[in-house]
Design an enzyme around this catalytic site. Structure first.
Site, PDB file in Angstrom:
ATOM      1  NE  ARG A  85      50.678  56.941 -10.145  1.00 29.08           N
ATOM      2  CZ  ARG A  85      49.401  57.230  -9.874  1.00 29.08           C
ATOM      3  NH1 ARG A  85      48.512  56.263  -9.734  1.00 29.08           N
ATOM      4  NH2 ARG A  85      49.031  58.481  -9.758  1.00 29.08           N
ATOM      5  NE  ARG A 154      45.076  52.495  -8.493  1.00 24.13           N
ATOM      6  CZ  ARG A 154      44.829  53.787  -8.274  1.00 24.13           C
ATOM      7  NH1 ARG A 154      45.763  54.552  -7.747  1.00 24.13           N
ATOM      8  NH2 ARG A 154      43.652  54.300  -8.574  1.00 24.13           N
ATOM      9  CE  LYS A 217      42.620  55.629  -4.194  1.00 24.52           C
ATOM     10  NZ  LYS A 217      43.267  56.925  -4.480  1.00 24.52           N
ATOM     11  CE  LYS A 219      46.533  54.318  -3.141  1.00 28.13           C
ATOM     12  NZ  LYS A 219      46.786  55.715  -2.712  1.00 28.13           N
ATOM     13  CB  CYS A 438      49.706  65.521  -4.106  1.00 27.98           C
ATOM     14  SG  CYS A 438      48.767  67.070  -4.104  1.00 27.98           S
ATOM     15  CB  CYS A 444      46.478  66.985 -10.297  1.00 24.71           C
ATOM     16  SG  CYS A 444      45.218  65.929  -9.526  1.00 24.71           S
ATOM     17  CB  CYS A 483      42.021  67.870  -3.929  1.00 28.50           C
ATOM     18  SG  CYS A 483      42.394  66.141  -4.266  1.00 28.50           S
ATOM     19  CB  CYS A 487      47.893  61.959  -3.703  1.00 29.97           C
ATOM     20  SG  CYS A 487      46.512  61.470  -4.759  1.00 29.97           S
TER      21      CYS A 487
END
Length: 594
Positions: A85, A154, A217, A219, A438, A444, A483, A487
């Site tokens: 990424r 991130r 994480k 954001k 996603c 994934c 899931c 995302c």
């Protein structure tokens, strides 16, 4: 960044912390054994501990799940590969950078790039032996992947509003400054991927992050009302631009958003950020330090499922957290100022800014840029990058903006795109136009069900009912995640699916059209037939009985399909979050609830 304010969590004995915390602490500032793993040619994978550390370097180890069972039968290891990424603050990319990204995608990424919901690009299918070449190629055009993943800040997102070029430039500059300021210092990155020598010295490598970085994480996003295109309430830290008399006066500060939840762990839930005050533009970086420092020192380092900032706020209380942020800032936040959001989708087509330049927003389904038989995405954008004098901008809704086009070049841009099959007309429905997903299968590792690959099929089946009910041109947000991690930011969509197993999903209804309200579970663990039956009924009811200007998510709540929720533990309490559907006869016989 300012030196860390050591806390009870950071100073606790390592044996009382989670495995991930101990791994970070003993990783030699994220070096681990990555260099040794990269030269191991016996396997396409890296050591298990290195897979976690490499997230801080901006990559995930994955495998082709379509091939997993066949390779198992052949007694072969999984078809390991890596996702990289790129760190691209605010989603702005120069033509020279685009050409390098294209070159690397063709050489190492299976001829594919993907625009993410974090406003950047991902490479998939990169083999272990190509990782260094890919990252060094990015370095040639001043790009990297530092902290695009991992327990750190991130990639920072920023509104893309082509009609407000001067304001966007101001806000984007702050977003980029925040990103450059908040990333780890990462000497390990330069040593491992660029071949630089380790520098001996007594100063701390990570004066802000320390040896254990953040608990999870984090954001950060900057948004320019009235379009909430970045879904600011889904950010751990959001800055909402306040414009008065055409001038940027500062930002409202929102904290504690996050879409992820852990499947079947009732102590986790998606949450919305809450506005706590206002800061001036020159106070933005200090605010980042204060908020991130509060999470660093008080976030849960024992239970990783509860380590996001939203849970730190839940544990300590919003008032205490706000007071701690102000203590670190050394001043009190000003009262929040008035603002309004009206949408969170991207307007497609041409828009002109105040300087007379033009910006073309192109819809990219699920953000996937690959040469197909009908649309040659990579070829189109490579041809455009060779002649374009402006920039490219990526959106958090997975679309692409060709920015800063002189009026005389508009037809050239359109011709290049059309020559390669890129459609510039509106799709069959507004729902198709605005849907995001996603990645999910096959790359994934966390996916439980299809997402990106399922969206076209699902829309093909929903669009006839939209047409039958006269709703084809009505904007209704649909998002799919493979899931519960969220995302694709599903929990604030008006209609959302999250995967539970192959072919089975949870169906959520009632999110806010401009990202201001969470949706709620309507059907749990159901197949496509049940989803389509439910949507046909609810959409038909909406078409018949909606009030003038009423959004679908608002109607789903008013009509009693789901009850409104903001966030908190009740999101995962079945008796409270599932509104028992009335029968079709009851709905037709009773007036809609006010």
């Amino acid at each position: 960044m300012s030196p860390p304010d050591r806390s009870r969590d950071i100073t606790q004995p390592l044996d009382r912390l989670s495995d991930d915390e101990r791994l970070k602490a003993g990783s030699d500032h994220l070096r681990g054994t990555i260099s040794q793993s990269l030269i191991d040619r016996i396997t396409g994978a890296v050591a298990e501990s290195d897979t976690k550390l490499m997230k801080f370097h901006g990559m995930y180890q994955q495998d082709d799940r379509d091939l997993r069972e066949e390779r198992r039968r052949q007694k072969l290891e999984p078809a390991y590969q890596f996702m990289i990424r790129v760190r691209m603050p605010g989603g702005v990319c120069t033509p020279a950078q685009w050409l390098k990204l294209d070159e690397l995608a063709r050489a190492h990424g299976n001829g594919s790039l993907r625009i993410t919901t974090r406003q950047t690009l991902q490479f998939h299918w990169v083999l272990k032996e190509a990782l260094r070449d890919t990252l060094q190629g990015l370095h040639e055009v001043l790009l990297d992947s530092i902290s695009a993943c991992g327990d750190d800040a991130r990639g920072v997102v920023c509104s893309v509003d082509p009609a407000m070029s001067a304001l966007h430039a101001q806000v984007y500059a702050l977003a980029r400054q925040a990103s450059d300021h908040a990333i780890p210092r990462m000497r390990a990155y330069h040593e491992i991927w660029y071949g630089e020598q380790r520098i001996a010295g007594g100063e701390s490598e990570e004066p802000f992050y320390g040896t254990t970085y953040l608990p999870r994480k984090f954001k950060i996003g900057f948004v320019i009302p009235p379009c909430n295109d970045i879904d600011v309430y889904a950010q751990d830290l959001g800055f909402i631009a306040i414009v008065e008399s055409g001038r940027l006066t500062g930002f409202n500060v929102a904290i504690g958003g996050g879409m992820g939840q852990t499947d079947r762990v009732k102590e986790t839930w998606p949450g919305l950020a809450q506005v706590i005050g206002f800061v001036a533009p020159e106070q933005v970086i200090a605010t980042c330090d204060a908020v991130m420092g509060t999470q660093r020192d008080h976030g849960d380092r024992k239970n990783r499922a509860r380590a996001r900032f939203k849970y730190t706020i839940d544990d300590h209380g919003l008032d205490w957290i706000k007071g701690e942020i102000e203590r670190r800032l050394g001043f009190a936040l000003e009262p929040a100022r008035a603002f309004e959001f009206t949408s969170n989708i991207d307007p497609l087509g041409w828009q002109q800014d105040e300087t007379g330049r033009w910006h073309l927003t192109v819809r990219v389904p699920s953000g996937r840029l690959v040469n197909r038989s009908d649309i040659h995405w990579l070829d189109a954008l490579r041809a455009l990058a060779r002649v374009h004098g402006g920039t490219f901008r990526l959106t958090t809704n997975q679309n692409l903006v060709v920015s800063q086009v002189p009026a005389a070049r508009r037809t050239d841009v359109e011709r290049i795109l059309r020559d390669h099959g890129v459609p510039l007309n509106e799709p069959a429905s507004a729902m198709r136009r605005d849907a995001i997903t996603c990645v999910a299968f096959p790359t994934c590792a966390l996916a439980m069900a299809e997402s990106e690959r399922y969206l076209p099929t699902l829309l093909d089946r929903i669009e006839p009912m939209l047409s039958r009910h006269g709703l084809s041109r009505d904007a209704i947000t649909l998002r799919i995640s493979g899931c519960p991690n969220g995302c694709a930011r599903p929990y604030i969509a008006e209609i959302a699916l999250t995967g539970r197993a192959p072919g089975r999903y949870n169906l959520y209804l009632g999110g806010g059209f401009h990202g201001q309200r969470l949706n709620r579970l309507y059907l749990e663990n159901v197949n496509e037939a049940a989803i389509l039956t439910a949507l046909d009924e609810v959409l038909g009811h909406y078409a018949r009985e909606r009030s003038p200007g009423e959004r679908f998510g608002d109607f789903a709540i008013r009509a009693g399909y789901v009850t409104a929720v903001r966030d908190g533990p009740d999101f995962n309490t079945p008796n409270q979050r599932i509104a028992p559907p009335r029968s079709q006869e009851q709905r037709h016989a009773e007036p809609a609830a006010g």
